[in-house]
Motif scaffolding. Structure first.
Motif, PDB file in Angstrom:
ATOM      1  N   LEU A 146       0.811  -1.212   0.000  1.00 29.93           N
ATOM      2  CA  LEU A 146       0.000   0.000   0.000  1.00 29.93           C
ATOM      3  C   LEU A 146       0.849   1.269   0.000  1.00 29.93           C
ATOM      4  O   LEU A 146       0.435   2.307  -0.512  1.00 29.93           O
ATOM      5  N   THR A 147       2.032   1.207   0.614  1.00 33.18           N
ATOM      6  CA  THR A 147       2.866   2.404   0.718  1.00 33.18           C
ATOM      7  C   THR A 147       4.197   2.266  -0.015  1.00 33.18           C
ATOM      8  O   THR A 147       5.067   3.117   0.128  1.00 33.18           O
ATOM      9  N   ARG A 148       4.325   1.201  -0.799  1.00 27.37           N
ATOM     10  CA  ARG A 148       5.611   0.945  -1.468  1.00 27.37           C
ATOM     11  C   ARG A 148       6.001   2.087  -2.392  1.00 27.37           C
ATOM     12  O   ARG A 148       7.172   2.445  -2.510  1.00 27.37           O
ATOM     13  N   TYR A 149       5.034   2.680  -3.070  1.00 23.63           N
ATOM     14  CA  TYR A 149       5.342   3.736  -4.036  1.00 23.63           C
ATOM     15  C   TYR A 149       4.818   5.100  -3.586  1.00 23.63           C
ATOM     16  O   TYR A 149       4.535   5.969  -4.395  1.00 23.63           O
ATOM     17  N   SER A 150       4.685   5.276  -2.277  1.00 23.61           N
ATOM     18  CA  SER A 150       4.245   6.569  -1.746  1.00 23.61           C
ATOM     19  C   SER A 150       5.306   7.110  -0.800  1.00 23.61           C
ATOM     20  O   SER A 150       6.295   6.445  -0.498  1.00 23.61           O
ATOM     21  N   GLU A 151       5.090   8.316  -0.327  1.00 22.26           N
ATOM     22  CA  GLU A 151       6.040   8.947   0.585  1.00 22.26           C
ATOM     23  C   GLU A 151       5.718   8.649   2.045  1.00 22.26           C
ATOM     24  O   GLU A 151       6.398   9.131   2.948  1.00 22.26           O
ATOM     25  N   VAL A 152       4.673   7.865   2.272  1.00 26.68           N
ATOM     26  CA  VAL A 152       4.274   7.531   3.636  1.00 26.68           C
ATOM     27  C   VAL A 152       5.122   6.366   4.151  1.00 26.68           C
ATOM     28  O   VAL A 152       5.278   5.349   3.487  1.00 26.68           O
ATOM     29  N   SER A 153       5.670   6.535   5.341  1.00 22.81           N
ATOM     30  CA  SER A 153       6.463   5.479   5.965  1.00 22.81           C
ATOM     31  C   SER A 153       5.542   4.608   6.822  1.00 22.81           C
ATOM     32  O   SER A 153       4.813   5.110   7.675  1.00 22.81           O
ATOM     33  N   LEU A 154       5.580   3.312   6.564  1.00 26.46           N
ATOM     34  CA  LEU A 154       4.735   2.383   7.310  1.00 26.46           C
ATOM     35  C   LEU A 154       5.601   1.555   8.251  1.00 26.46           C
ATOM     36  O   LEU A 154       6.499   0.826   7.821  1.00 26.46           O
ATOM     37  N   GLU A 155       5.354   1.690   9.548  1.00 25.86           N
ATOM     38  CA  GLU A 155       6.087   0.928  10.558  1.00 25.86           C
ATOM     39  C   GLU A 155       5.177  -0.161  11.115  1.00 25.86           C
ATOM     40  O   GLU A 155       4.044   0.110  11.506  1.00 25.86           O
ATOM     41  N   LEU A 156       5.683  -1.382  11.154  1.00 25.40           N
ATOM     42  CA  LEU A 156       4.896  -2.512  11.639  1.00 25.40           C
ATOM     43  C   LEU A 156       5.574  -3.112  12.864  1.00 25.40           C
ATOM     44  O   LEU A 156       6.755  -3.454  12.821  1.00 25.40           O
ATOM     45  N   ALA A 157       4.840  -3.200  13.940  1.00 22.69           N
ATOM     46  CA  ALA A 157       5.366  -3.762  15.190  1.00 22.69           C
ATOM     47  C   ALA A 157       4.567  -5.013  15.533  1.00 22.69           C
ATOM     48  O   ALA A 157       3.432  -4.932  16.026  1.00 22.69           O
ATOM     49  N   GLY A 158       5.154  -6.163  15.256  1.00 21.78           N
ATOM     50  CA  GLY A 158       4.481  -7.425  15.519  1.00 21.78           C
ATOM     51  C   GLY A 158       4.467  -7.775  16.990  1.00 21.78           C
ATOM     52  O   GLY A 158       5.166  -7.151  17.806  1.00 21.78           O
ATOM     53  N   PRO A 159       3.689  -8.761  17.370  1.00 22.71           N
ATOM     54  CA  PRO A 159       3.590  -9.156  18.788  1.00 22.71           C
ATOM     55  C   PRO A 159       4.892  -9.749  19.299  1.00 22.71           C
ATOM     56  O   PRO A 159       5.598 -10.450  18.569  1.00 22.71           O
ATOM     57  N   ARG A 160       5.205  -9.467  20.536  1.00 27.85           N
ATOM     58  CA  ARG A 160       6.427 -10.029  21.131  1.00 27.85           C
ATOM     59  C   ARG A 160       6.283 -11.535  21.351  1.00 27.85           C
ATOM     60  O   ARG A 160       7.223 -12.290  21.141  1.00 27.85           O
ATOM     61  N   GLU A 161       5.114 -11.969  21.767  1.00 25.49           N
ATOM     62  CA  GLU A 161       4.872 -13.403  21.952  1.00 25.49           C
ATOM     63  C   GLU A 161       4.347 -13.979  20.637  1.00 25.49           C
ATOM     64  O   GLU A 161       3.151 -14.183  20.451  1.00 25.49           O
ATOM     65  N   ARG A 162       5.249 -14.250  19.721  1.00 27.55           N
ATOM     66  CA  ARG A 162       4.864 -14.662  18.382  1.00 27.55           C
ATOM     67  C   ARG A 162       4.158 -16.020  18.356  1.00 27.55           C
ATOM     68  O   ARG A 162       3.324 -16.276  17.488  1.00 27.55           O
TER      69      ARG A 162
END
Length: 422
Positions: free
Chosen positions: A235-251
């Motif tokens: 969704l943001t690969r070709y935009s100027e928006v930075s997408l940060e993803l923080a997954g769960p610690r207890e995977r």
């Protein structure tokens, strides 16, 4: 099969309701792979992971354990043909496994009409069709209505509970049998050996059923979040928006499949809504699995003007509420918007019975007549029962609905949407 007929058949299969998708698929496959029955097993539908279609003598006896065992012999993208235990007997079958992107995978088993193996061309065509169907099944599972999410969650949890209880009961019984048959006081060694083998096999089947159901109704929090990441990053690969993803610690924490689907829907919709605002430089999305709930957070650095009554966010609130969770929107002008949601990981309680749920079918018919304002004699003539029986049913209806008159009972019928039948 000409191109027009082929496209029509494919469209019919893909547009069929989820519970009826095998019937048109069977018609489409009939000339390619003649068969007696179809069975599917999918990890993307918690409520009905197994479905069948075809001859009742087969479909009523095929089990999910049989399908799971056959599935372990099938490689994705490589149709398998041979003999496998199905409906309690060895049968010739064509099995096809598919794992489209971002899905848990699905297995199609075709119980063939004769022992002749399907041609390579037929196997390849069936494989391509199943790839399309399994992708459609997964998409529908991920984009259900709020009520469907809640219903699926409740049914899945009840099925898991029932299987666990049955497994424990049968395990205890069979363990006792094994103890008796292994007793040195018994002389018939052959009988002991045979009975022991059967009992052990039964224990294995029961435990396999529990493990299978768990695999179909749960996924790890880490794997669930990774599936979300694969959907969000483009969704943001070709935009100027930075997408940060923080997954769960207890995977490795187990998350019910329908909660995972709902969580992905919440994050995906929230991110899309935030991107539509404009003026966004960064979006951060994260999950955290606590003891009893999954916590979801999506935050942007935009204008902070999103309102909770936005159509998309309102629909998300309904979805979360249907699962017993809570969604909040915190928008601060010039500082951005934060969407947070909590989804319970514990099983939902069953729906509370309504006033009409206590009535049996005949009492409902009598109540429908009361809603039309009919007297006992008219009701008796319409339902072809005696007037005395009508009085008996009316008395039961008033008692069960906790009302004091026929008029009040009729009002309850109208309020609850029970349509009168003339």
């Amino acid at each position: 099969m000409d191109a027009r007929h082929l496209l029509t058949s494919v469209f019919t299969v893909l547009s069929a309701p989820p519970g009826e998708i095998l019937a048109p698929l069977s018609r489409m496959l009939a000339d390619v792979v003649p068969h007696r029955a179809l069975a599917m097993l999918t990890g993307d539908c918690a409520r009905h992971p197994m479905r069948t279609h075809g001859q009742a003598a087969l479909t009523e006896r095929i089990t999910s354990t049989e399908l799971a065992r056959l599935g372990s012999r099938v490689d994705v993208g490589v149709p398998w043909f041979g003999t496998a235990p199905l409906a309690g007997e060895p049968r010739q079958a064509l099995a096809i496994a598919a794992t489209p992107p971002d899905t848990s995978g699905a297995l199609l088993v075709i119980v063939t009409a004769d022992a002749l193996p399907p041609s390579e061309a037929a196997r390849e065509l069936a494989r391509r069709w199943w790839d399309l169907v399994s992708l459609q099944v997964a998409e529908r599972a991920a984009n259900q209505t709020p009520s469907a999410f809640a219903s699926n969650r409740f049914v899945a949890s009840e099925r898991t509970r029932a299987i666990a209880e049955l497994t424990e009961a049968h395990s205890a019984t069979l363990t006792s049998i094994l103890g008796a048959l292994r007793s040195p006081g018994l002389d018939d060694a052959t009988a002991r050996t045979t009975a022991t083998g059967l009992a052990v096999a039964a224990l294995i089947d029961l435990r396999a059923a529990t493990d299978l159901d768990r695999s179909l109704t749960e996924e790890s929090a880490g794997a669930a979040f990774d599936r979300l990441a694969d959907k969000l990053l483009p969704l943001t690969r070709y935009s100027e928006v930075s997408l940060e993803l923080a997954g769960p610690r207890e995977r490795e924490r187990a998350v019910p499949a329908d909660v995972a689907n709902a969580a992905r829907a919440v994050v995906r919709s929230a991110v899309l809504t935030m991107l539509d605002q404009g003026g966004i430089g960064r979006i951060r999305a994260g999950w955290e699995a606590a003891d009893s709930e999954l916590r979801i957070s999506v935050r942007d650095d935009g204008p902070g003007t999103l309102a909770a009554d936005t159509f998309v966010l309102h629909r998300l609130a309904e979805l979360v509420d249907a699962l017993g969770g809570e969604l909040t929107i915190d928008a601060v002008p010039q500082w951005g918007t934060t969407v947070t949601a909590t989804l319970p990981l514990t099983p939902l309680e069953g729906p509370r019975p309504g006033p009409l749920d206590t009535l049996n079918p005949r009492e409902l018919e009598v109540l429908q007549q009361l809603a039309l304002g009919r007297r006992n004699r008219q009701i008796a003539e319409h339902l072809h029962i005696s007037e005395h029986t009508v009085k008996f049913h009316v008395a039961n209806i008033l008692e069960k609905l906790e009302v004091g008159s026929r008029t009040e009972a009729a009002a309850v019928a109208h309020t609850m949407g029970l349509a009168p039948v003339a």
